[in-house]
Write an enzyme that holds these catalytic residues in place. Structure first.
Site, mmCIF file in Angstrom:
data_model
loop_
_atom_site.group_PDB
_atom_site.id
_atom_site.type_symbol
_atom_site.label_atom_id
_atom_site.label_comp_id
_atom_site.label_asym_id
_atom_site.label_seq_id
_atom_site.Cartn_x
_atom_site.Cartn_y
_atom_site.Cartn_z
ATOM 1 N N HIS A 98 52.548 34.418 30.440
ATOM 2 C CA HIS A 98 53.670 32.590 30.526
ATOM 3 C C HIS A 98 52.460 31.918 29.530
ATOM 4 O O HIS A 98 53.161 30.557 29.182
ATOM 5 C CB HIS A 98 53.278 32.151 31.804
ATOM 6 C CG HIS A 98 54.712 33.023 32.467
ATOM 7 N ND1 HIS A 98 55.513 32.684 33.327
ATOM 8 C CD2 HIS A 98 55.703 34.523 32.035
ATOM 9 C CE1 HIS A 98 56.600 33.656 33.426
ATOM 10 N NE2 HIS A 98 56.831 34.784 32.739
ATOM 11 N N ARG A 156 60.475 30.852 25.452
ATOM 12 C CA ARG A 156 59.847 29.467 26.049
ATOM 13 C C ARG A 156 58.447 28.974 26.083
ATOM 14 O O ARG A 156 58.115 28.227 26.353
ATOM 15 C CB ARG A 156 60.847 29.373 27.270
ATOM 16 C CG ARG A 156 60.137 30.402 28.529
ATOM 17 C CD ARG A 156 61.044 30.028 29.033
ATOM 18 N NE ARG A 156 61.525 31.071 30.891
ATOM 19 C CZ ARG A 156 61.391 32.309 30.462
ATOM 20 N NH1 ARG A 156 61.736 33.344 29.674
ATOM 21 N NH2 ARG A 156 60.754 33.154 32.088
ATOM 22 N N HIS A 157 57.680 29.937 26.547
ATOM 23 C CA HIS A 157 56.166 30.159 27.224
ATOM 24 C C HIS A 157 55.326 29.886 25.493
ATOM 25 O O HIS A 157 54.518 28.671 26.213
ATOM 26 C CB HIS A 157 55.843 31.204 27.937
ATOM 27 C CG HIS A 157 56.570 31.807 28.374
ATOM 28 N ND1 HIS A 157 56.074 30.858 30.585
ATOM 29 C CD2 HIS A 157 57.483 32.948 29.455
ATOM 30 C CE1 HIS A 157 57.203 31.367 30.927
ATOM 31 N NE2 HIS A 157 57.581 32.954 30.165
ATOM 32 N N ARG A 173 56.213 25.890 25.905
ATOM 33 C CA ARG A 173 55.280 25.253 26.284
ATOM 34 C C ARG A 173 53.360 24.649 26.144
ATOM 35 O O ARG A 173 53.334 23.697 26.629
ATOM 36 C CB ARG A 173 55.008 25.889 27.895
ATOM 37 C CG ARG A 173 56.440 25.671 28.471
ATOM 38 C CD ARG A 173 57.089 26.457 29.558
ATOM 39 N NE ARG A 173 58.894 26.300 30.056
ATOM 40 C CZ ARG A 173 60.106 27.026 31.066
ATOM 41 N NH1 ARG A 173 58.592 28.155 31.009
ATOM 42 N NH2 ARG A 173 60.825 27.026 31.065
ATOM 43 N N GLY A 177 34.253 26.147 38.639
ATOM 44 C CA GLY A 177 33.278 25.135 37.849
ATOM 45 C C GLY A 177 33.496 25.766 36.479
ATOM 46 O O GLY A 177 33.694 24.865 35.371
ATOM 47 N N CYS A 220 31.374 32.647 37.266
ATOM 48 C CA CYS A 220 30.722 31.558 38.733
ATOM 49 C C CYS A 220 30.754 32.249 39.828
ATOM 50 O O CYS A 220 31.228 32.955 40.266
ATOM 51 C CB CYS A 220 30.937 29.865 38.350
ATOM 52 S SG CYS A 220 31.589 29.525 38.974
ATOM 53 N N ASP A 250 26.723 31.455 35.180
ATOM 54 C CA ASP A 250 25.680 31.183 35.583
ATOM 55 C C ASP A 250 25.011 32.172 36.853
ATOM 56 O O ASP A 250 25.521 33.199 37.102
ATOM 57 C CB ASP A 250 25.984 29.835 36.438
ATOM 58 C CG ASP A 250 26.638 30.016 37.635
ATOM 59 O OD1 ASP A 250 27.659 31.450 38.015
ATOM 60 O OD2 ASP A 250 27.008 28.865 38.475
ATOM 61 N N HIS A 251 23.970 31.721 37.547
ATOM 62 C CA HIS A 251 23.536 32.842 38.865
ATOM 63 C C HIS A 251 24.638 33.397 39.542
ATOM 64 O O HIS A 251 24.846 34.342 39.819
ATOM 65 C CB HIS A 251 23.134 31.983 39.287
ATOM 66 C CG HIS A 251 23.027 30.741 39.497
ATOM 67 N ND1 HIS A 251 22.919 29.011 39.394
ATOM 68 C CD2 HIS A 251 22.989 30.483 40.585
ATOM 69 C CE1 HIS A 251 23.143 28.395 39.977
ATOM 70 N NE2 HIS A 251 23.099 29.337 41.346
ATOM 71 N N ARG A 307 31.111 35.483 44.478
ATOM 72 C CA ARG A 307 31.256 34.848 45.288
ATOM 73 C C ARG A 307 32.648 35.352 45.969
ATOM 74 O O ARG A 307 32.394 34.308 47.566
ATOM 75 C CB ARG A 307 30.754 33.574 45.668
ATOM 76 C CG ARG A 307 29.203 33.695 45.340
ATOM 77 C CD ARG A 307 28.530 32.427 45.643
ATOM 78 N NE ARG A 307 26.893 32.799 45.029
ATOM 79 C CZ ARG A 307 25.839 31.552 44.485
ATOM 80 N NH1 ARG A 307 27.448 29.745 44.702
ATOM 81 N NH2 ARG A 307 24.951 31.310 43.783
ATOM 82 N N THR A 363 32.541 30.462 42.148
ATOM 83 C CA THR A 363 33.864 30.335 43.011
ATOM 84 C C THR A 363 34.633 31.229 41.601
ATOM 85 O O THR A 363 35.781 30.808 41.353
ATOM 86 C CB THR A 363 34.734 28.783 43.477
ATOM 87 O OG1 THR A 363 34.069 28.451 42.249
ATOM 88 C CG2 THR A 363 33.416 28.985 44.559
ATOM 89 N N GLY A 364 33.718 30.714 39.843
ATOM 90 C CA GLY A 364 34.605 30.707 39.508
ATOM 91 C C GLY A 364 35.348 29.389 38.929
ATOM 92 O O GLY A 364 35.858 29.189 37.539
HETATM 93 C C1 RB5 Z 1 26.426 27.356 41.690
HETATM 94 O O1 RB5 Z 1 25.408 27.371 43.385
HETATM 95 C C2 RB5 Z 1 27.844 27.451 42.110
HETATM 96 O O2 RB5 Z 1 27.384 26.163 42.531
HETATM 97 C C3 RB5 Z 1 28.427 27.828 41.250
HETATM 98 O O3 RB5 Z 1 28.137 28.948 40.590
HETATM 99 C C4 RB5 Z 1 30.031 27.925 41.365
HETATM 100 O O4 RB5 Z 1 30.226 28.260 42.201
HETATM 101 C C5 RB5 Z 1 30.882 26.395 40.569
HETATM 102 O O5 RB5 Z 1 31.995 25.885 40.678
#
Ligand code: RB5
Length: 143
Positions: free
Chosen positions: A99, A133-134, A137, A71, A66, A8-9, A110, A68-69
Site C-alpha cells: 500500500h 488507488r495506492h 495516495r 529515531g 536503531c 546506529d549503535h 532492541r 527502537t527503529g
Molecule cells: C540510542 O540509544 C537510541 O536512542 C537509538 O538507537 C534509537 O532507539 C532512537 O530512536
C-alpha cells in the site's frame, strides 16, 4: 536489487545479523553504510545517509536500524521521496510494500528478535507494490 543498510549503535548488532542472513542472495547487492561497531553514534546521520542514497537512485531500497527503529525512521523520512516504514511485525512489513511502496524499512534492534527481523525483512523484500488507488495516495505525500 541494490540494498543499502545503515544503523546506529542500537541497531548495529541486528544490522550485522540481517546482513549475514542476506549475504548468500545473488539477487541482492548490499551496501553497508555503517555504523561498524557498538560505539555510540548519532542515528540521524545514518538514517539520512541511507535515505539520500535511495532518493538519489544509488540504491533501490534501504533498511535502517536503531534501538527502537523510531529515531532512524524519522530521520529517513525527512528526505524527499523516501517512504520509510517502521515495522514490528510481518503484516506491517507486507502492507508497507503493498500500500505504501515503502522504499526504506526501519527495524528496532532492541525490539525484535533476530528471527522476527528476518521474517520481516524477507517479506518486505519480496512483496510488490499494488499500485492503483495506492499510487494516487503516495503521490499526495510529495505535494
Ligand atoms: C540510542 O540509544 C537510541 O536512542 C537509538 O538507537 C534509537 O532507539 C532512537 O530512536
Amino acid at each position: 536489487m541494490k540494498l543499502a543498510l545503515a544503523a546506529d549503535h542500537g541497531g548495529f548488532e541486528l544490522k550485522e545479523r540481517i546482513k549475514a542472513h542476506l549475504s548468500g542472495r545473488e539477487d541482492l547487492e548490499i551496501q553497508d553504510l555503517g555504523t561498524h561497531s557498538e560505539e555510540s553514534v548519532d542515528y540521524p546521520q545514518y538514517g539520512k545517509a541511507c535515505a539520500e542514497l535511495v532518493a538519489a537512485g544509488g540504491a533501490d531500497r534501504g533498511i535502517v536500524f536503531c534501538g527502537t527503529g523510531i529515531g532512524i525512521s524519522i530521520a529517513a523520512n525527512k528526505v524527499k521521496g523516501i517512504r520509510c516504514a517502521l515495522a514490528t511485525n510481518v503484516f506491517m512489513a507486507e502492507m508497507s510494500r503493498k500500500h505504501n511502496n515503502a522504499n526504506v524499512l526501519a527495524l528496532g534492534g532492541r525490539v525484535l528478535s533476530t528471527e522476527e527481523a528476518i521474517a520481516i525483512v524477507d517479506v518486505w523484500l519480496s512483496t510488490e507494490f499494488e499500485g492503483g488507488r495506492h499510487q494516487r495516495r503516495i503521490d499526495l505525500l510529495d505535494c
